[in-house]
Design a protein around this motif. Sequence first.
Motif, PDB file in Angstrom:
ATOM      1  N   SER A   1       0.836  -1.204   0.000  1.00  0.00           N
ATOM      2  CA  SER A   1       0.000   0.000   0.000  1.00  0.00           C
ATOM      3  C   SER A   1       0.873   1.257   0.000  1.00  0.00           C
ATOM      4  CB  SER A   1      -0.916   0.020   1.226  1.00  0.00           C
ATOM      5  OG  SER A   1      -0.161   0.196   2.412  1.00  0.00           O
ATOM      6  N   GLY A   2       2.134   1.099   0.387  1.00  0.00           N
ATOM      7  CA  GLY A   2       2.996   2.260   0.577  1.00  0.00           C
ATOM      8  C   GLY A   2       2.840   2.854   1.957  1.00  0.00           C
TER       9      GLY A   2
ATOM     10  N   GLY B   1       0.081  -1.611   4.869  1.00  0.00           N
ATOM     11  CA  GLY B   1      -0.503  -2.872   4.448  1.00  0.00           C
ATOM     12  C   GLY B   1      -0.158  -3.307   3.048  1.00  0.00           C
ATOM     13  N   LEU B   2      -1.080  -4.088   2.491  1.00  0.00           N
ATOM     14  CA  LEU B   2      -0.862  -4.744   1.204  1.00  0.00           C
ATOM     15  C   LEU B   2      -2.155  -4.657   0.411  1.00  0.00           C
ATOM     16  CD1 LEU B   2       1.633  -6.448   0.163  1.00  0.00           C
ATOM     17  CD2 LEU B   2       0.328  -8.473   0.816  1.00  0.00           C
ATOM     18  N   HIS B   3      -2.035  -4.512  -0.898  1.00  0.00           N
ATOM     19  CA  HIS B   3      -3.181  -4.522  -1.795  1.00  0.00           C
ATOM     20  C   HIS B   3      -3.117  -5.756  -2.686  1.00  0.00           C
ATOM     21  CE1 HIS B   3      -3.474   0.182  -1.669  1.00  0.00           C
ATOM     22  NE2 HIS B   3      -3.959  -0.395  -0.580  1.00  0.00           N
TER      23      HIS B   3
ATOM     24  N   ALA C   1      -5.329   3.824  -3.865  1.00  0.00           N
ATOM     25  CA  ALA C   1      -4.014   4.322  -4.264  1.00  0.00           C
ATOM     26  C   ALA C   1      -3.478   3.513  -5.444  1.00  0.00           C
ATOM     27  CB  ALA C   1      -3.043   4.249  -3.098  1.00  0.00           C
ATOM     28  N   ALA C   2      -3.055   4.215  -6.484  1.00  0.00           N
ATOM     29  CA  ALA C   2      -2.591   3.570  -7.705  1.00  0.00           C
ATOM     30  C   ALA C   2      -1.209   2.968  -7.517  1.00  0.00           C
ATOM     31  CB  ALA C   2      -2.548   4.585  -8.852  1.00  0.00           C
TER      32      ALA C   2
ATOM     33  N   SER D   1       3.639   2.803  -3.315  1.00  0.00           N
ATOM     34  CA  SER D   1       2.763   1.637  -3.448  1.00  0.00           C
ATOM     35  C   SER D   1       3.357   0.770  -4.555  1.00  0.00           C
ATOM     36  CB  SER D   1       1.340   2.081  -3.798  1.00  0.00           C
ATOM     37  OG  SER D   1       0.465   0.977  -3.820  1.00  0.00           O
ATOM     38  N   ALA D   2       4.185  -0.182  -4.147  1.00  0.00           N
ATOM     39  CA  ALA D   2       5.078  -0.887  -5.066  1.00  0.00           C
ATOM     40  C   ALA D   2       4.620  -2.309  -5.359  1.00  0.00           C
ATOM     41  CB  ALA D   2       6.496  -0.927  -4.499  1.00  0.00           C
ATOM     42  N   PRO D   3       4.496  -2.683  -6.630  1.00  0.00           N
ATOM     43  CA  PRO D   3       4.211  -4.088  -6.960  1.00  0.00           C
ATOM     44  C   PRO D   3       5.296  -5.005  -6.412  1.00  0.00           C
ATOM     45  CG  PRO D   3       3.891  -2.680  -8.872  1.00  0.00           C
ATOM     46  CD  PRO D   3       4.552  -1.833  -7.823  1.00  0.00           C
TER      47      PRO D   3
END
Length: 293
Positions: free
Chosen positions: A166-167, A170-172, A231-232, A245-247
Amino acid sequence: MTPITEVEGRRVALSNLEKVLYPATGFTKGEMLHYYATTADVLLPHLRDRPVSFLRYPDGPDGQVFFAKNVPPGTPGWVTTAEVPRSEGPVRMVLVQDLASLMWAANLVTEFHTHQWLVGTPGVADRIVFDLDPGAPADIVQCCEVALWLRERLAADGIEALAKTSGSKGLHLLAAVAPAPSEQVSDYARRLAVEAERAMPRLVVHRMTRSLRPGKVFVDWSQNAARKTTAAAYTLRARPEPTVSAPVTWREVEDCGAPAQLTFRAPDIAPRVQDYGDLLAPLLEPQRAGSLP
């Protein structure tokens, strides 16, 4: 006098380049603009044709932070905008379609947040998202456990999940889905969040109630609602440091034993893109979209 830079034939005013936005690291606005310029090739495809909400922090994360959904005053005429339906009446929002638009928007000092649908089909989602938000003392390590469960559950329905940080804390999880009404996608996401809580009751909560969340991971399914944005990928966040917010790879998720392992800052992204390319590229391939059951 504000410097004017030509970007793809457009004149873009870039101001206060020496201003420190992240005092903890000394990261300046000029460095932020450089980050977006050098990340544009992987960022823009995830913004294109999606109305953008701006979470602005012009004086850094310690200053005023506010959402701006409408087209900001002074927006250049060459920036693409579109009318977006809302329950309270239509609004006009920005579309970040190209590098010039990205640099203009980045000069506002903003996080980029997008809907799960494209401007031509408002309220018809082509993505599903789960925002995994840890309640202290839980952290992203516990989010990874939940993410792995959700990945397998989605795979059982023929849906390929991808992950990004998420940056923030957390995690997306994201996946491409065959276009479906946002209400249908939200209902499906909620069902999976409830299943996750039943499978891992000591770890997961699917309700937003604050009193339920300490030590657990809140599986936020509600961001699939047509009106919500998330968030993109690759956006900088308004946090104490210039985190992104990093893949991430599934191996990184599986191996995560401490939050620092999945904390990425602006300077980390270019080497990761060089090594991995865009880890979220499958989201942009319609043939990889799964159908909701």
